[in-house]
Design an enzyme around this catalytic site. Sequence first.
Site, mmCIF file in Angstrom:
data_model
loop_
_atom_site.group_PDB
_atom_site.id
_atom_site.type_symbol
_atom_site.label_atom_id
_atom_site.label_comp_id
_atom_site.label_asym_id
_atom_site.label_seq_id
_atom_site.Cartn_x
_atom_site.Cartn_y
_atom_site.Cartn_z
ATOM 1 N N ASP A 16 20.363 38.775 2.799
ATOM 2 C CA ASP A 16 19.419 37.883 3.497
ATOM 3 C C ASP A 16 20.238 36.873 4.313
ATOM 4 O O ASP A 16 21.471 36.979 4.413
ATOM 5 C CB ASP A 16 18.427 37.240 2.508
ATOM 6 C CG ASP A 16 19.058 36.140 1.661
ATOM 7 O OD1 ASP A 16 20.291 35.918 1.740
ATOM 8 O OD2 ASP A 16 18.307 35.493 0.909
ATOM 9 N N THR B 262 22.718 33.023 -3.710
ATOM 10 C CA THR B 262 23.340 32.964 -5.038
ATOM 11 C C THR B 262 23.711 34.336 -5.583
ATOM 12 O O THR B 262 24.471 34.428 -6.550
ATOM 13 C CB THR B 262 22.367 32.342 -6.056
ATOM 14 O OG1 THR B 262 21.178 33.158 -6.084
ATOM 15 C CG2 THR B 262 22.011 30.915 -5.680
HETATM 16 C C1 RB5 Z 1 17.414 31.737 0.345
HETATM 17 O O1 RB5 Z 1 17.356 30.410 0.755
HETATM 18 C C2 RB5 Z 1 17.883 31.835 -1.088
HETATM 19 O O2 RB5 Z 1 16.871 31.453 -1.961
HETATM 20 C C3 RB5 Z 1 18.339 33.252 -1.397
HETATM 21 O O3 RB5 Z 1 19.354 33.604 -0.536
HETATM 22 C C4 RB5 Z 1 18.894 33.498 -2.795
HETATM 23 O O4 RB5 Z 1 19.835 32.536 -3.136
HETATM 24 C C5 RB5 Z 1 17.917 33.725 -3.855
HETATM 25 O O5 RB5 Z 1 18.246 34.031 -5.009
#
Ligand code: RB5
Length: 150
Positions: free
Chosen positions: A11, A70
């Site tokens: 993402d 994360t």
């Molecule tokens: C996105 O802001 C964040 O929540 C995503 O990348 C991840 O860390 C979710 O576990």
Amino acid sequence: MHIKKLVAAADHGGIELKDELVERLRDAGYEVEDLGTHSSDSVDYPDYAKLAGQSILEGKADCGILVCGTGIGISIAANKIDGIYCAKLNNPIEGKMAAAHNHANMVALGGRITDPETAWESVKAWLETEPEGDRHNRRVDKIKDLEGKR
Ligand code: RB5
């Protein structure tokens, strides 16, 4: 583990580390399909876990690398897909054990958590470690029982 082809996806929170790992993997001779994301626009990590998981289930890739902020959300999402066994890696020891003991066909890393060098060493340890059999086969089979695969 003899790896022929990898899939990678992330993402917006994982795009930089994903791009770095894809480049290093290709430099090391691995074939990698990069399913995005390709911009910093906000996207939903389950969509990218699903894309990469499908690629493995369809036989287009042998295993996969996922990155979100994360590494937590994208690994939880990936592990909801039958046939995907995703280990969240924080260090090379975990990379080695994810292959040797857990037979993970996917790993997840945190782009906002893990520095690129540690991430690379962790991925390399996973890719270069052979899965161990015997009691580990029995335990992985029991994981498959939990998803109704056997
Ligand atoms: C996105 O802001 C964040 O929540 C995503 O990348 C991840 O860390 C979710 O576990």
